[in-house]
Design a protein around this motif. Structure first.
Motif, PDB file in Angstrom:
ATOM      1  N   LEU A  65     -17.635 -21.462  38.991  1.00 48.65           N
ATOM      2  CA  LEU A  65     -17.079 -21.666  37.418  1.00 48.65           C
ATOM      3  C   LEU A  65     -18.287 -20.598  36.911  1.00 48.65           C
ATOM      4  O   LEU A  65     -18.126 -19.550  36.082  1.00 48.65           O
ATOM      5  N   SER A  66     -19.605 -20.844  37.445  1.00 47.93           N
ATOM      6  CA  SER A  66     -20.584 -19.785  36.794  1.00 47.93           C
ATOM      7  C   SER A  66     -20.218 -18.419  37.153  1.00 47.93           C
ATOM      8  O   SER A  66     -20.329 -17.298  36.360  1.00 47.93           O
ATOM      9  N   ASP A  67     -19.392 -18.101  38.078  1.00 50.53           N
ATOM     10  CA  ASP A  67     -19.059 -16.488  38.406  1.00 50.53           C
ATOM     11  C   ASP A  67     -17.137 -16.403  37.372  1.00 50.53           C
ATOM     12  O   ASP A  67     -16.585 -14.953  37.578  1.00 50.53           O
ATOM     13  N   ASN A  68     -16.459 -17.282  37.034  1.00 52.24           N
ATOM     14  CA  ASN A  68     -15.033 -16.712  36.632  1.00 52.24           C
ATOM     15  C   ASN A  68     -15.701 -16.738  35.289  1.00 52.24           C
ATOM     16  O   ASN A  68     -16.231 -17.840  34.616  1.00 52.24           O
ATOM     17  N   HIS A  69     -14.257 -15.948  34.905  1.00 57.99           N
ATOM     18  CA  HIS A  69     -15.131 -16.248  33.287  1.00 57.99           C
ATOM     19  C   HIS A  69     -13.158 -15.826  32.756  1.00 57.99           C
ATOM     20  O   HIS A  69     -12.735 -15.208  31.405  1.00 57.99           O
ATOM     21  N   GLN A  70     -11.533 -16.097  33.474  1.00 63.16           N
ATOM     22  CA  GLN A  70     -10.969 -16.604  32.861  1.00 63.16           C
ATOM     23  C   GLN A  70      -9.947 -17.732  33.053  1.00 63.16           C
ATOM     24  O   GLN A  70      -9.254 -18.181  31.946  1.00 63.16           O
ATOM     25  N   LEU A  71     -11.097 -19.128  33.595  1.00 61.78           N
ATOM     26  CA  LEU A  71     -10.085 -19.771  33.647  1.00 61.78           C
ATOM     27  C   LEU A  71     -10.308 -20.400  32.664  1.00 61.78           C
ATOM     28  O   LEU A  71     -11.407 -21.102  31.924  1.00 61.78           O
ATOM     29  N   LYS A  72      -9.553 -21.035  31.732  1.00 59.94           N
ATOM     30  CA  LYS A  72      -9.207 -22.111  30.809  1.00 59.94           C
ATOM     31  C   LYS A  72      -8.950 -23.497  31.053  1.00 59.94           C
ATOM     32  O   LYS A  72      -9.724 -24.520  29.891  1.00 59.94           O
ATOM     33  N   THR A  73      -8.255 -23.887  31.863  1.00 66.38           N
ATOM     34  CA  THR A  73      -8.493 -25.713  31.972  1.00 66.38           C
ATOM     35  C   THR A  73      -8.314 -25.516  33.862  1.00 66.38           C
ATOM     36  O   THR A  73      -7.729 -24.682  34.271  1.00 66.38           O
ATOM     37  N   LEU A  74      -9.263 -26.960  33.712  1.00 63.77           N
ATOM     38  CA  LEU A  74      -9.472 -27.169  34.860  1.00 63.77           C
ATOM     39  C   LEU A  74      -9.162 -28.925  35.463  1.00 63.77           C
ATOM     40  O   LEU A  74      -9.815 -29.453  34.241  1.00 63.77           O
ATOM     41  N   ASN A  75      -8.055 -28.757  35.883  1.00 66.55           N
ATOM     42  CA  ASN A  75      -7.659 -30.456  35.501  1.00 66.55           C
ATOM     43  C   ASN A  75      -8.620 -31.484  37.034  1.00 66.55           C
ATOM     44  O   ASN A  75      -7.195 -30.885  38.117  1.00 66.55           O
ATOM     45  N   LEU A  76      -8.503 -32.135  36.869  1.00 63.19           N
ATOM     46  CA  LEU A  76      -9.450 -33.225  38.172  1.00 63.19           C
ATOM     47  C   LEU A  76      -9.474 -34.536  37.674  1.00 63.19           C
ATOM     48  O   LEU A  76     -10.153 -35.217  38.761  1.00 63.19           O
ATOM     49  N   ASN A  77      -9.019 -34.571  37.087  1.00 64.86           N
ATOM     50  CA  ASN A  77      -8.035 -35.909  36.910  1.00 64.86           C
ATOM     51  C   ASN A  77      -8.212 -36.912  38.614  1.00 64.86           C
ATOM     52  O   ASN A  77      -7.636 -36.712  39.245  1.00 64.86           O
ATOM     53  N   ALA A  78      -8.611 -38.405  38.398  1.00 66.29           N
ATOM     54  CA  ALA A  78      -7.685 -39.026  39.161  1.00 66.29           C
ATOM     55  C   ALA A  78      -8.172 -38.430  40.718  1.00 66.29           C
ATOM     56  O   ALA A  78      -7.645 -38.411  41.630  1.00 66.29           O
ATOM     57  N   ASN A  79      -9.993 -38.539  40.734  1.00 65.10           N
ATOM     58  CA  ASN A  79      -9.903 -38.624  41.809  1.00 65.10           C
ATOM     59  C   ASN A  79     -11.296 -39.500  42.016  1.00 65.10           C
ATOM     60  O   ASN A  79     -11.448 -40.085  41.355  1.00 65.10           O
ATOM     61  N   ASN A  80     -12.403 -38.741  43.232  1.00 65.30           N
ATOM     62  CA  ASN A  80     -13.256 -39.689  43.197  1.00 65.30           C
ATOM     63  C   ASN A  80     -14.580 -38.490  43.645  1.00 65.30           C
ATOM     64  O   ASN A  80     -15.969 -39.075  44.110  1.00 65.30           O
ATOM     65  N   ILE A  81     -14.772 -38.331  42.135  1.00 63.57           N
ATOM     66  CA  ILE A  81     -15.930 -37.145  41.360  1.00 63.57           C
ATOM     67  C   ILE A  81     -16.508 -38.087  40.972  1.00 63.57           C
ATOM     68  O   ILE A  81     -16.228 -39.455  40.432  1.00 63.57           O
ATOM     69  N   GLY A  82     -18.133 -38.383  41.447  1.00 62.86           N
ATOM     70  CA  GLY A  82     -18.939 -39.254  40.694  1.00 62.86           C
ATOM     71  C   GLY A  82     -19.860 -38.281  39.596  1.00 62.86           C
ATOM     72  O   GLY A  82     -19.854 -36.980  39.844  1.00 62.86           O
ATOM     73  N   ASN A  83     -21.444 -38.778  39.629  1.00 59.94           N
ATOM     74  CA  ASN A  83     -22.537 -38.663  38.182  1.00 59.94           C
ATOM     75  C   ASN A  83     -22.748 -36.592  39.366  1.00 59.94           C
ATOM     76  O   ASN A  83     -22.907 -36.471  38.506  1.00 59.94           O
ATOM     77  N   GLY A  84     -22.928 -36.957  40.100  1.00 58.73           N
ATOM     78  CA  GLY A  84     -23.645 -35.457  41.019  1.00 58.73           C
ATOM     79  C   GLY A  84     -22.147 -34.753  40.395  1.00 58.73           C
ATOM     80  O   GLY A  84     -23.228 -33.036  40.626  1.00 58.73           O
ATOM     81  N   GLY A  85     -21.617 -34.772  41.194  1.00 61.24           N
ATOM     82  CA  GLY A  85     -20.374 -33.314  40.624  1.00 61.24           C
ATOM     83  C   GLY A  85     -20.344 -33.055  39.297  1.00 61.24           C
ATOM     84  O   GLY A  85     -20.482 -32.243  38.422  1.00 61.24           O
ATOM     85  N   ALA A  86     -20.137 -34.451  38.481  1.00 62.33           N
ATOM     86  CA  ALA A  86     -20.348 -34.087  36.765  1.00 62.33           C
ATOM     87  C   ALA A  86     -21.123 -33.640  36.994  1.00 62.33           C
ATOM     88  O   ALA A  86     -21.616 -32.564  35.320  1.00 62.33           O
TER      89      ALA A  86
END
Length: 292
Positions: A113-134
């Protein structure tokens, strides 16, 4: 090439036995594709990489969804990260709901995402992401000014600490410069915001303001209302003081402050002048002597 603009697959199985040999050439010939959904599918790592690589040759692709598909391992997410880094990528929406993303895979996407300037919506609902990913996404937001929606709801590994990391990315209170350089674009992180920290909801609402130049102003005024620390500006000497005072005057007009807000701005101006006088008495005395 084919004239398809939308392509959808549902509940298909592609192992690593050659299924991509059929799908990849088809995708490569559909140069007008704008919307691709490969949902609730089982896809082997080799197939997944080939399929995602094929998307790199689709200049009009704006929406991509793998919702509910089994994306085992990090290979597919590495391929997606490469797609997001591609300067020709025109993707606006990426849906990865319920695809088994953990902190390692989330970090791979966040770095891209640091190199992307087009994406407006990234939907990662209902996964196994924790505080490290946040935390990884919080860091990436400091270098991204296009993403408006980063859905991280129903990731039970994200606790209050992870949400606060994202809040700080939207309004870093460590200094005025840090607040100004924070992310002023992200507006949503969950469909249900009731369980989010109050500060995060406040900053998301602030980022939704229609007049973008008001966003950093409002954050600075609110976050530093007790004390506007002028020390970071001292390196420019007294010549910066008129600009600081003019900025505070502009804040008063642009934000349409209440009577109490106007009084607060007046106090901030006096305090700013006082900080400069106390920090640079010799410079002030020299300037007075020169003018007289």
């Amino acid at each position: 090439g084919y004239q398809l603009t939308k392509f959808s697959m549902h509940q298909c199985r592609f192992g690593d036995e050659g299924g991509h040999d059929v799908l990849t050439p088809v995708l490569a010939r559909c140069s007008n594709l704008e919307d691709v959904s490969i949902n609730s599918c089982t896809i082997g790592n080799d197939n997944l990489q080939n399929i995602i690589t094929a998307f790199g040759g689709l200049p009009h692709l704006e929406r991509l969804s793998f919702g509910g598909s089994n994306m085992n391992g990090t290979a597919g997410f590495q391929a997606l990260a490469g797609l997001l880094r591609d300067p020709n990528c025109n993707l606006h929406t990426l849906c990865l709901v319920n695809t088994g993303i953990d902190d390692a895979s989330a970090t791979i996407l966040a770095d891209a995402l640091s190199d992307n300037h087009q994406l407006k919506t990234l939907n990662l609902n209902a996964n196994n992401i924790g505080n490290g990913g946040a935390a990884a996404f919080a860091m990436a937001l400091g270098n991204n000014s296009s993403l408006k929606e980063l859905f991280l709801g129903v990731n039970r590994g994200i606790t209050n600490s992870g949400w606060v990391d994202i809040a700080v990315a939207l309004c870093d209170p460590s200094s005025i410069n840090a607040t100004y350089s924070s992310n002023h674009t992200l507006q949503r992180v969950a469909n249900d915001a009731s369980d989010l920290p109050t500060c995060l909801n406040t900053y998301l609402a602030t980022n939704s303001h229609n007049v973008k130049r008001q966003i950093p102003m409002q954050k600075i005024v609110v976050q530093h209302q007790d004390h506007l620390d002028m020390e970071p500006t001292f390196e420019w000497g007294l010549k910066i003081l008129p600009l600081v005072v003019a900025w505070l005057d502009r804040v008063q007009v642009v934000l349409d402050l209440t009577e109490d807000g106007v009084k607060l701005m007046s106090l901030h101006k006096l305090n700013a002048i006082n900080q400069f006088i106390r920090a640079m008495p010799a410079d002030l005395e020299r300037d007075v002597i020169c003018e007289s």
